[in-house]
Design a protein around this motif. Structure first.
Motif, PDB file in Angstrom:
ATOM      1  N   VAL A  37       5.529  -3.258   6.854  1.00 28.41           N
ATOM      2  CA  VAL A  37       6.955  -2.924   6.808  1.00 28.41           C
ATOM      3  C   VAL A  37       7.129  -1.657   5.980  1.00 28.41           C
ATOM      4  CG1 VAL A  37       9.237  -3.683   6.021  1.00 28.41           C
ATOM      5  CG2 VAL A  37       7.661  -5.339   7.051  1.00 28.41           C
ATOM      6  N   ARG A  38       7.871  -0.696   6.543  1.00 26.69           N
ATOM      7  CA  ARG A  38       8.160   0.540   5.803  1.00 26.69           C
ATOM      8  C   ARG A  38       9.128   0.194   4.669  1.00 26.69           C
ATOM      9  NH1 ARG A  38       4.353   1.386   8.652  1.00 26.69           N
ATOM     10  NH2 ARG A  38       4.186   3.006  10.241  1.00 26.69           N
ATOM     11  N   CYS A  54      -0.480   9.071   8.314  1.00 31.42           N
ATOM     12  CA  CYS A  54       0.825   8.616   7.797  1.00 31.42           C
ATOM     13  C   CYS A  54       1.699   9.806   7.435  1.00 31.42           C
ATOM     14  CB  CYS A  54       0.640   7.703   6.583  1.00 31.42           C
ATOM     15  SG  CYS A  54       0.007   6.064   7.012  1.00 31.42           S
ATOM     16  N   GLN A  55       1.103  10.813   6.805  1.00 31.38           N
ATOM     17  CA  GLN A  55       1.896  11.980   6.407  1.00 31.38           C
ATOM     18  C   GLN A  55       2.553  12.614   7.632  1.00 31.38           C
ATOM     19  OE1 GLN A  55      -1.216  14.098   4.435  1.00 31.38           O
ATOM     20  NE2 GLN A  55      -0.673  13.329   2.405  1.00 31.38           N
ATOM     21  N   ARG A  56       1.782  12.743   8.714  1.00 35.74           N
ATOM     22  CA  ARG A  56       2.338  13.360   9.915  1.00 35.74           C
ATOM     23  C   ARG A  56       3.414  12.466  10.535  1.00 35.74           C
ATOM     24  NH1 ARG A  56       0.863  17.560  12.784  1.00 35.74           N
ATOM     25  NH2 ARG A  56      -1.087  17.734  11.654  1.00 35.74           N
ATOM     26  N   GLN A  57       3.108  11.157  10.616  1.00 43.38           N
ATOM     27  CA  GLN A  57       4.029  10.265  11.317  1.00 43.38           C
ATOM     28  C   GLN A  57       5.366  10.121  10.600  1.00 43.38           C
ATOM     29  OE1 GLN A  57       1.811   6.664  12.082  1.00 43.38           O
ATOM     30  NE2 GLN A  57       0.257   7.814  13.193  1.00 43.38           N
ATOM     31  N   VAL A  58       5.347  10.127   9.276  1.00 42.71           N
ATOM     32  CA  VAL A  58       6.622   9.967   8.572  1.00 42.71           C
ATOM     33  C   VAL A  58       7.207  11.313   8.153  1.00 42.71           C
ATOM     34  CG1 VAL A  58       6.029   7.643   7.805  1.00 42.71           C
ATOM     35  CG2 VAL A  58       5.649   9.565   6.257  1.00 42.71           C
ATOM     36  N   GLY A  59       6.420  12.385   8.285  1.00 45.34           N
ATOM     37  CA  GLY A  59       6.926  13.696   7.912  1.00 45.34           C
ATOM     38  C   GLY A  59       7.160  13.827   6.429  1.00 45.34           C
ATOM     39  N   ASN A 105       0.844  -1.197   0.000  1.00 46.12           N
ATOM     40  CA  ASN A 105       0.000   0.000   0.000  1.00 46.12           C
ATOM     41  C   ASN A 105       0.874   1.240   0.000  1.00 46.12           C
ATOM     42  OD1 ASN A 105      -2.584  -1.138   0.216  1.00 46.12           O
ATOM     43  ND2 ASN A 105      -2.494  -1.212   2.449  1.00 46.12           N
ATOM     44  N   CYS A 106       0.523   2.185  -0.840  1.00 47.05           N
ATOM     45  CA  CYS A 106       1.129   3.507  -0.730  1.00 47.05           C
ATOM     46  C   CYS A 106       0.044   4.387  -0.110  1.00 47.05           C
ATOM     47  CB  CYS A 106       1.534   4.003  -2.110  1.00 47.05           C
ATOM     48  SG  CYS A 106       2.482   5.505  -2.045  1.00 47.05           S
ATOM     49  N   CYS A 107       0.245   4.778   1.151  1.00 43.56           N
ATOM     50  CA  CYS A 107      -0.829   5.450   1.895  1.00 43.56           C
ATOM     51  C   CYS A 107      -0.591   6.955   1.975  1.00 43.56           C
ATOM     52  CB  CYS A 107      -0.964   4.870   3.299  1.00 43.56           C
ATOM     53  SG  CYS A 107      -2.416   5.529   4.150  1.00 43.56           S
ATOM     54  N   HIS A 108      -1.616   7.700   1.539  1.00 43.35           N
ATOM     55  CA  HIS A 108      -1.561   9.163   1.528  1.00 43.35           C
ATOM     56  C   HIS A 108      -2.447   9.747   2.623  1.00 43.35           C
ATOM     57  CE1 HIS A 108       0.305   9.313  -2.592  1.00 43.35           C
ATOM     58  NE2 HIS A 108      -0.251   8.116  -2.663  1.00 43.35           N
ATOM     59  N   PHE A 117       3.807  10.606   1.748  1.00 45.32           N
ATOM     60  CA  PHE A 117       3.100   9.323   1.858  1.00 45.32           C
ATOM     61  C   PHE A 117       4.048   8.303   2.456  1.00 45.32           C
ATOM     62  CE2 PHE A 117       4.628   9.826  -2.551  1.00 45.32           C
ATOM     63  CZ  PHE A 117       5.543   8.784  -2.620  1.00 45.32           C
ATOM     64  N   VAL A 118       3.480   7.126   2.782  1.00 42.20           N
ATOM     65  CA  VAL A 118       4.295   6.033   3.288  1.00 42.20           C
ATOM     66  C   VAL A 118       4.060   4.824   2.383  1.00 42.20           C
ATOM     67  CG1 VAL A 118       2.540   5.186   4.910  1.00 42.20           C
ATOM     68  CG2 VAL A 118       4.957   4.767   5.388  1.00 42.20           C
ATOM     69  N   ILE A 119       5.078   4.007   2.211  1.00 43.42           N
ATOM     70  CA  ILE A 119       4.934   2.773   1.432  1.00 43.42           C
ATOM     71  C   ILE A 119       5.035   1.599   2.405  1.00 43.42           C
ATOM     72  CG2 ILE A 119       5.721   1.440  -0.552  1.00 43.42           C
ATOM     73  CD1 ILE A 119       7.166   4.006  -1.501  1.00 43.42           C
ATOM     74  N   ASN A 120       3.932   0.880   2.567  1.00 40.36           N
ATOM     75  CA  ASN A 120       3.837  -0.210   3.530  1.00 40.36           C
ATOM     76  C   ASN A 120       3.725  -1.552   2.811  1.00 40.36           C
ATOM     77  OD1 ASN A 120       3.883   1.108   6.045  1.00 40.36           O
ATOM     78  ND2 ASN A 120       1.721   1.684   5.863  1.00 40.36           N
TER      79      ASN A 120
END
Ligand SMILES: [Zn+2]
Ligand SMILES: [Zn+2]
Length: 161
Positions: free
Chosen positions: A95-96, A32-37, A25-28, A40-43
């Motif tokens: 997993v990031r 997620c945006q706040r947590q990874v700064g 998943n690529c989460c927008h 998006f995050v790729i999980n």
């Protein structure tokens, strides 16, 4: 697929995935945006027992969520790099994917929560995108769904992570 090995920024944590993930998943979403700064995050979603921790110590942090669903994030105890997380105490880890040594090894299978995508991020034409979430039955391969069912049928391991 080449060896899926990765680690944290300081080098204390090293891990290996015993197989490819079930889905990526690529989460927008704004959490997620706040947590990874970042945008998006790729999980990479994988069974917890397919993550082999080779070195280092993992420290969990419980994150606040809007949904009320538990979200535990697992970081290197020394440098704080987030390596994976889980939602809802199920036998899966997110997993990031950019903590892998080959950061481009896992391509997103879907972009989710694109309703909060940053306006200047352009999504590729060949990757499905969803305002919120997708129907798992229609997006995951039959093999991935079988793995998911098999994992859900197993009792959870006592120790976490
Ligand atoms: Zn570290
Ligand atoms: Zn998200």
């Amino acid at each position: 697929m080449s060896e899926l090995t990765g680690g944290c920024a300081c080098g204390a944590v090293r891990y290996r995935l015993r197989s490819g993930p079930m889905f990526v998943n690529c989460c927008h979403c704004s959490d997620c945006q706040r947590q990874v700064g970042s945008a998006f995050v790729i999980n990479a979603i994988i069974e917890e027992d397919r993550i082999e921790l080779q070195s280092g110590e993992i420290a969990p942090t419980t994150m606040p969520t809007d949904s009320g669903r538990p979200h535990d994030v697992y970081r290197c105890a020394a440098c704080g790099t987030t390596l994976w997380s889980d939602y809802g105490r199920r036998p899966f880890r997110f997993v990031r994917a950019t903590t892998l040594d080959d950061r481009a090894a896992l391509k997103p299978d879907a972009h989710i929560f694109t309703r909060s995508k940053l306006p200047w991020v352009q999504l590729p034409d060949d990757q499905p995108a969803f305002d919120v979430f997708y129907d798992l039955e229609s997006q995951w391969t039959p093999e991935a769904r079988a793995r998911r069912r098999a994992a859900l049928g197993k009792p959870r391991s006592a120790g976490r992570p």
